[in-house]
Design a protein around this motif. Structure first.
Motif, short mmCIF file in Angstrom:
data_model
loop_
_atom_site.label_atom_id
_atom_site.label_comp_id
_atom_site.label_asym_id
_atom_site.label_seq_id
_atom_site.Cartn_x
_atom_site.Cartn_y
_atom_site.Cartn_z
N ALA A 2 0.82 -1.20 0.00
CA ALA A 2 0.00 0.00 0.00
C ALA A 2 0.86 1.25 0.00
CB ALA A 2 -0.91 -0.02 1.23
N GLN A 3 0.29 2.34 -0.47
CA GLN A 3 1.04 3.60 -0.54
C GLN A 3 1.18 4.26 0.81
OE1 GLN A 3 -1.24 6.34 -2.92
NE2 GLN A 3 -2.61 6.83 -1.25
N GLY A 4 0.37 3.91 1.77
CA GLY A 4 0.43 4.57 3.07
C GLY A 4 -0.29 5.90 3.04
N PHE A 5 -0.20 6.62 4.15
CA PHE A 5 -0.85 7.91 4.28
C PHE A 5 0.04 8.97 3.64
CE2 PHE A 5 -2.99 5.36 7.33
CZ PHE A 5 -4.26 5.91 7.46
N LYS A 6 -0.55 9.77 2.77
CA LYS A 6 0.19 10.80 2.05
C LYS A 6 -0.40 12.15 2.40
CE LYS A 6 1.64 12.28 -2.45
NZ LYS A 6 1.18 12.62 -3.73
N TYR A 7 0.45 13.05 2.95
CA TYR A 7 0.02 14.40 3.28
C TYR A 7 -0.48 15.10 2.03
CZ TYR A 7 0.33 19.28 4.80
OH TYR A 7 0.05 20.59 5.08
N GLY A 76 -6.13 20.15 11.23
CA GLY A 76 -6.20 20.77 9.92
C GLY A 76 -5.49 20.03 8.82
N ASP A 77 -4.70 19.00 9.14
CA ASP A 77 -3.99 18.23 8.11
C ASP A 77 -4.91 17.19 7.47
OD1 ASP A 77 -1.64 19.59 8.65
OD2 ASP A 77 -0.69 17.94 9.72
N TRP A 78 -4.82 17.09 6.15
CA TRP A 78 -5.56 16.08 5.38
C TRP A 78 -4.56 15.10 4.78
CZ3 TRP A 78 -10.68 15.64 5.63
CH2 TRP A 78 -11.42 16.76 6.02
N TYR A 79 -4.95 13.83 4.74
CA TYR A 79 -4.11 12.76 4.19
C TYR A 79 -4.95 11.90 3.25
CZ TYR A 79 -0.94 13.88 7.98
OH TYR A 79 -0.10 14.55 8.83
N ASP A 80 -4.36 11.48 2.15
CA ASP A 80 -4.98 10.48 1.28
C ASP A 80 -4.35 9.15 1.63
OD1 ASP A 80 -6.59 12.28 -0.05
OD2 ASP A 80 -5.27 12.46 -1.80
N ALA A 81 -5.18 8.12 1.68
CA ALA A 81 -4.68 6.78 2.00
C ALA A 81 -5.64 5.73 1.45
CB ALA A 81 -4.54 6.61 3.51
N PRO A 82 -5.13 4.54 1.23
CA PRO A 82 -6.01 3.44 0.84
C PRO A 82 -6.83 2.97 2.04
CG PRO A 82 -3.74 2.68 0.99
CD PRO A 82 -3.72 4.14 1.26
N LEU A 100 -7.33 2.18 12.16
CA LEU A 100 -6.20 1.88 11.28
C LEU A 100 -6.25 0.40 10.93
CD1 LEU A 100 -3.10 3.58 12.94
CD2 LEU A 100 -3.98 4.02 10.65
N ALA A 101 -5.79 0.05 9.74
CA ALA A 101 -5.63 -1.35 9.38
C ALA A 101 -4.38 -1.88 10.08
CB ALA A 101 -5.49 -1.50 7.87
N ALA A 102 -4.25 -3.18 10.17
CA ALA A 102 -3.13 -3.81 10.86
C ALA A 102 -1.78 -3.41 10.27
CB ALA A 102 -3.28 -5.33 10.84
N ASP A 103 -1.73 -3.08 8.96
CA ASP A 103 -0.46 -2.70 8.34
C ASP A 103 -0.02 -1.27 8.69
OD1 ASP A 103 -2.13 -1.08 6.76
OD2 ASP A 103 -1.72 -2.18 4.90
N GLY A 104 -0.92 -0.47 9.28
CA GLY A 104 -0.59 0.91 9.62
C GLY A 104 -0.46 1.82 8.42
N LEU A 105 -0.68 1.27 7.22
CA LEU A 105 -0.54 2.01 5.97
C LEU A 105 -1.88 2.35 5.33
CD1 LEU A 105 2.35 -0.15 4.52
CD2 LEU A 105 2.55 2.24 5.24
N THR A 124 -14.37 4.88 -4.25
CA THR A 124 -14.57 3.43 -4.25
C THR A 124 -13.86 2.74 -5.41
OG1 THR A 124 -16.71 3.71 -5.38
CG2 THR A 124 -16.75 3.50 -2.97
N ASN A 125 -13.66 3.45 -6.53
CA ASN A 125 -12.96 2.85 -7.67
C ASN A 125 -11.51 2.56 -7.35
OD1 ASN A 125 -15.23 2.93 -9.33
ND2 ASN A 125 -14.77 5.01 -10.01
N LYS A 126 -10.86 3.46 -6.61
CA LYS A 126 -9.44 3.29 -6.28
C LYS A 126 -9.24 2.73 -4.87
CE LYS A 126 -7.68 6.97 -9.23
NZ LYS A 126 -6.87 8.21 -9.26
N LYS A 127 -10.33 2.57 -4.10
CA LYS A 127 -10.26 2.13 -2.70
C LYS A 127 -9.33 3.03 -1.89
CE LYS A 127 -11.20 -1.73 -1.06
NZ LYS A 127 -11.40 -3.04 -0.52
N THR A 128 -9.51 4.35 -2.08
CA THR A 128 -8.78 5.35 -1.31
C THR A 128 -9.78 6.32 -0.69
OG1 THR A 128 -8.51 6.86 -3.19
CG2 THR A 128 -6.73 5.24 -2.80
N ALA A 129 -9.32 7.07 0.28
CA ALA A 129 -10.17 8.08 0.92
C ALA A 129 -9.29 9.21 1.42
CB ALA A 129 -10.96 7.46 2.06
N ARG A 130 -9.94 10.34 1.72
CA ARG A 130 -9.25 11.49 2.32
C ARG A 130 -9.61 11.52 3.80
NH1 ARG A 130 -8.20 16.48 -1.14
NH2 ARG A 130 -6.76 14.89 -1.88
#
Length: 139
Positions: A2-7, A76-82, A100-105, A124-130
């Motif tokens: 997974a890409q993890g949390f991205k600022y 105030g910080d937003w992150y994109d993550a799977p 959090l998922a078990a992988d922490g990512l 839902t198409n990419k299974k990501t969220a903000r």
């Protein structure tokens, strides 16, 4: 992996706060974008419902006294993550206790109570969220 949390950005226009003065817990590896917390003055992986201190900016190999950098999770910080898991009915924009998922990512979309994350938008198409970190350790 997974890409993890991205600022993404901060509501108030603030640049990310980076912390470099703490070491990773000995013999623990970490991945860029992984949620961490501070325990006994060392970074360690955050558990599903732990308050989050921040996110690793780079991979860290297991070893002794490994240096690392963390982006502090602030108001105030937003992150994109799977997200992973079969989404619960409550995994919708506005949900404010995603685990959090078990992988922490990634976020665990099946657990929508007791977690540190809130969600604004879901792709839902990419299974990501903000996400925002609602339960923070250091801010």
């Amino acid at each position: 992996m997974a890409q993890g949390f991205k600022y993404v950005y901060n509501d108030y226009g603030n640049d990310p706060t980076r912390i470099t003065e703490f070491l990773m817990t000995n013999d623990e590896a970490g991945f860029a974008g992984e949620a961490v917390k501070l325990v006994a003055g060392r970074w360690t992986k955050a558990g599903a419902t732990d308050p989050i201190a921040g996110f690793l900016t780079a991979n860290v190999e297991a070893g002794t006294d490994k240096e690392t950098e963390v982006i502090l999770a602030r108001e105030g910080d937003w992150y994109d993550a799977p997200y992973s898991g079969t989404a619960a009915a409550g995994f919708t924009p506005g949900a404010s206790a995603i685990a959090l998922a078990a992988d922490g990512l990634s976020a665990n979309s099946a657990t929508v109570t007791g977690g540190p994350l809130s969600v604004m938008a879901i792709n839902t198409n990419k299974k990501t969220a903000r996400f925002k970190v609602k339960n923070r350790q250091l801010s």
